[in-house]
Design an enzyme around this catalytic site. Structure first.
Site, PDB file in Angstrom:
ATOM      1  N   ASN A 185       0.802  -1.219   0.000  1.00 58.06           N
ATOM      2  CA  ASN A 185       0.000   0.000   0.000  1.00 58.06           C
ATOM      3  C   ASN A 185       0.836   1.272   0.000  1.00 58.06           C
ATOM      4  O   ASN A 185       0.292   2.366   0.058  1.00 58.06           O
ATOM      5  CB  ASN A 185      -0.936   0.005   1.216  1.00 58.06           C
ATOM      6  CG  ASN A 185      -2.022  -1.033   1.090  1.00 58.06           C
ATOM      7  OD1 ASN A 185      -2.687  -1.111   0.070  1.00 58.06           O
ATOM      8  ND2 ASN A 185      -2.192  -1.849   2.106  1.00 58.06           N
ATOM      9  N   LYS A 186       2.144   1.134  -0.057  1.00 55.20           N
ATOM     10  CA  LYS A 186       3.003   2.312  -0.073  1.00 55.20           C
ATOM     11  C   LYS A 186       3.217   2.804  -1.512  1.00 55.20           C
ATOM     12  O   LYS A 186       2.918   2.107  -2.483  1.00 55.20           O
ATOM     13  CB  LYS A 186       4.347   1.981   0.575  1.00 55.20           C
ATOM     14  CG  LYS A 186       4.246   1.588   2.048  1.00 55.20           C
ATOM     15  CD  LYS A 186       3.664   2.704   2.892  1.00 55.20           C
ATOM     16  CE  LYS A 186       3.737   2.410   4.386  1.00 55.20           C
ATOM     17  NZ  LYS A 186       2.863   1.311   4.821  1.00 55.20           N
ATOM     18  N   THR A 187       3.767   4.009  -1.628  1.00 53.19           N
ATOM     19  CA  THR A 187       4.024   4.579  -2.951  1.00 53.19           C
ATOM     20  C   THR A 187       4.905   3.658  -3.786  1.00 53.19           C
ATOM     21  O   THR A 187       4.688   3.474  -4.986  1.00 53.19           O
ATOM     22  CB  THR A 187       4.709   5.953  -2.808  1.00 53.19           C
ATOM     23  OG1 THR A 187       3.879   6.799  -2.003  1.00 53.19           O
ATOM     24  CG2 THR A 187       4.929   6.602  -4.159  1.00 53.19           C
TER      25      THR A 187
END
Length: 392
Positions: A185-187
């Site tokens: 879910n991170k960049t």
């Protein structure tokens, strides 16, 4: 904000190379691997971004936080001061060390207040753990000064802000130790992964050994022939994750540019409609994963949220966020108001978070993705304008 949205043939080629060479483990097999160490390349690329002397890739951001605390010497019964606005992994890392989490108050930027942290320092305090949340930096000048004053290590939880900066310095590379996350879910993502930074060789050595069963890593010996530093765990990253990480970090500048352009358009619309953006310790360094507006009251935030949703783009009220606000974590009750390795824990009762409530109940947040089309951004802009009209 799922990092896979920027996957392309580069990741396929990087993963295929590792698989073709059948070299998955990051350690050992020195003769067979022909000098190729993808996890080390990942660490080297990360060090270039932060300017840190040492970087250590791990299996997750949570693993990185636990290993960081172990590396700076947190022991059972010690106290670690952190923010109530964070992901639960921050507190899980403290509890995994059998230490006591103490929650400070948050400032207007929604980051841990250094002044409130100072009031919590006792002879049992072993570390300060500011958290950079939803794109924005905590006040690292104040935390660095606080750490020096009390001779306490500052462990930056920068898991949410990979690529963000504070006064020109990369977040995660400012404190005595800092952590990044590369979860889905991170960049940027490598599937699951984390990274640690430090300039202290002794801290790095302790972390490096701990994360891999206590092994002392050396290319002079093959796997199994190296020495042992002590007990540890298995938080290793694989060569597959390392290869994906090299590609991910090469895409960081473009990803940040895209996010920042999107956020600017949304925030400009909000300002024009009379909304107050969340204040910042360094607006230029924001990693721009969220567009956050502060409403005058909790009631106004509710009106804003309802109108924005009706206009086609829902937003969160951070005070209601069960993932990122300690008030909602029932697991804390298990250690609240108890003798804990010779130390008494606070109650962690919901009412103890009243100061954070006042701010977080007024904070509305839109989550941004790297690849948002113009229509999707315009939909948020229209929702912001509708929300402002209903709430102000």
């Amino acid at each position: 904000m799922a990092g896979t949205e920027i996957f392309d043939d580069d990741e396929i080629r990087a993963a295929a190379d590792v698989i073709r060479r059948r070299m998955i483990h990051r350690y050992g097999s020195h003769e067979q691997r022909g000098g190729v160490y993808r996890a080390e390349e990942f660490e080297a690329a990360a060090k270039k971004i932060t300017g840190s002397r040492y970087a250590l890739a791990l299996s997750s951001g949570t693993a990185a936080l636990i290993t960081a605390l172990k590396g700076v010497g947190v022991k059972p019964g010690d106290e670690v001061i952190t923010s109530p606005f964070t992901f639960i992994a921050t507190v899980e890392a403290i509890v995994a060390c059998d230490a006591v989490p103490l929650f400070g108050e948050i400032d207007e930027t929604l980051s841990l207040s250094a002044a409130s942290a100072e009031k919590l320092i006792t002879p049992r305090t072993r570390a300060l753990m500011p958290v950079h949340m939803f794109g924005a930096a905590a006040d690292m000048d104040s935390f660095t000064a606080l750490g020096r004053k009390y001779k306490l290590p500052v462990v930056e939880d920068a898991c949410e802000v990979v690529g963000g900066t504070y006064k020109g310095r990369a977040l995660g590379g400012i404190g005595d130790c800092g952590a990044w996350s590369f979860d889905p879910n991170k960049t940027l993502t490598v599937g699951e992964g984390g990274m640690l930074f430090t300039d202290d060789r002794d801290v790095w050595f302790a972390m490096d050994c701990y994360h891999d069963h206590g092994h002392i890593h050396s290319k002079e010996h093959d796997r199994g022939a190296e020495g042992k530093f002590g007990f540890g765990v298995n938080f290793r990253i694989s060569e597959l994750q390392g290869a994906l990480g090299v590609v991910a970090l090469s895409k960081l500048p473009a990803a940040l540019a895209s996010l920042r352009a999107e956020k600017k358009k949304i925030m400009d619309a909000g300002r024009a409609a009379g909304l107050a953006p969340r204040p910042s310790h360094d607006e230029a360094g924001d990693s721009a994963t969220h567009a956050i507006f502060m409403l005058p009251t909790a009631s106004a935030a509710k009106k804003f949220q309802a109108a924005a949703k009706e206009a086609g783009a829902g937003c969160a009220i951070i005070g209601e966020n069960t993932w990122h606000y300690a008030k909602h974590w029932e697991a804390l009750a298990a250690i609240g108001e108890k003798e804990y390795f010779g130390n008494k824990t606070p109650s962690y009762a919901p009412e103890s978070f009243a100061q954070a409530d006042e701010k977080l109940s007024r904070a509305t947040a839109f989550t941004l993705n790297v690849k948002m089309g113009e229509e999707e951004i315009n939909k948020i802009v229209r929702a912001v304008e509708a929300g402002a009209k209903a709430a102000l």
